[in-house]
Design a protein around this motif. Sequence first.
Motif, PDB file in Angstrom:
ATOM      1  N   GLN A  75       8.130  -0.497  11.263  1.00  0.00           N
ATOM      2  CA  GLN A  75       7.195  -0.460  12.280  1.00  0.00           C
ATOM      3  C   GLN A  75       7.172  -1.876  12.879  1.00  0.00           C
ATOM      4  O   GLN A  75       7.510  -2.775  12.745  1.00  0.00           O
TER       5      GLN A  75
ATOM      6  N   ASP B 283      13.456   1.385   6.833  1.00  0.00           N
ATOM      7  CA  ASP B 283      12.296   2.034   7.340  1.00  0.00           C
ATOM      8  C   ASP B 283      11.593   0.613   8.155  1.00  0.00           C
ATOM      9  O   ASP B 283      11.598  -0.515   7.604  1.00  0.00           O
TER      10      ASP B 283
ATOM     11  N   GLU C 174       0.849  -1.331  -0.070  1.00  0.00           N
ATOM     12  CA  GLU C 174      -0.119   0.086   0.083  1.00  0.00           C
ATOM     13  C   GLU C 174       0.804   1.209   0.049  1.00  0.00           C
ATOM     14  O   GLU C 174       0.468   2.128  -0.527  1.00  0.00           O
ATOM     15  N   ASN C 175       2.201   1.305   0.721  1.00  0.00           N
ATOM     16  CA  ASN C 175       2.701   2.217   0.730  1.00  0.00           C
ATOM     17  C   ASN C 175       4.185   2.416  -0.376  1.00  0.00           C
ATOM     18  O   ASN C 175       4.841   3.358  -0.147  1.00  0.00           O
ATOM     19  N   GLY C 176       4.032   1.563  -1.175  1.00  0.00           N
ATOM     20  CA  GLY C 176       5.001   1.454  -2.218  1.00  0.00           C
ATOM     21  C   GLY C 176       6.347   0.548  -1.947  1.00  0.00           C
ATOM     22  O   GLY C 176       6.935   0.707  -2.717  1.00  0.00           O
ATOM     23  N   TYR C 177       6.142  -0.105  -0.802  1.00  0.00           N
ATOM     24  CA  TYR C 177       7.455  -0.860  -0.358  1.00  0.00           C
ATOM     25  C   TYR C 177       7.379  -2.186  -1.233  1.00  0.00           C
ATOM     26  O   TYR C 177       6.260  -2.802  -1.325  1.00  0.00           O
TER      27      TYR C 177
END
Length: 187
Positions: free
Chosen positions: A116, A114, A1-4
């Motif tokens: 989470q 990056d 979803e975030n382009g990763y």
Amino acid sequence: ENGYKFVCGVDEAGRGPLAGPVCAAAVILNTNTELPGVNDSKKLSEKKREALYDVICQNAVAYSIAFASVEEIEEHNILNATYLAMNRAIEGLNIKADFALIDGNRVPKDIKVDCQTVVKGDAKSLSIAAASILAKVTRDRLLLEYDKQYPEYGFAKHKGYGTAEHMEAIRTYGISEVHRPSFLKKL
């Protein structure tokens, strides 16, 4: 979803035992990968974890397993040694992860990707659950090897955890090279 493109799940095994290193694994899966039976390693039998180990390795886009030694645990403390093992696992992937989902509530110090954190991530993320299994099985296999070197401690049975049997063996035989002295101060 975030382009990763390459998201790895990261988990560890062996923070609480009185002996042996801490082990971490990082696993990248395709988004459509299904691995029936994969769950938090603590909720699976040893036999089931062993069976899933090869399935995970065969189906992963990439995986890496790394340790932080007893010496590193003693020098840096268990939390920082865990971060060291996690970073080694992420950096050891043969496909560079551009994002990491990390089991727990603390971001590893010095992480170079990056990320989470995911509380109870091994129950919420397939890649974290897969990493949980790889780390646990790898560490357990190492403790089986330790059992051959130090049969008096019963590592094959308790995997280094502080069972009554293990505590009695430590009182009887002293500590071995694979024990964590800072974890044994109350003996």
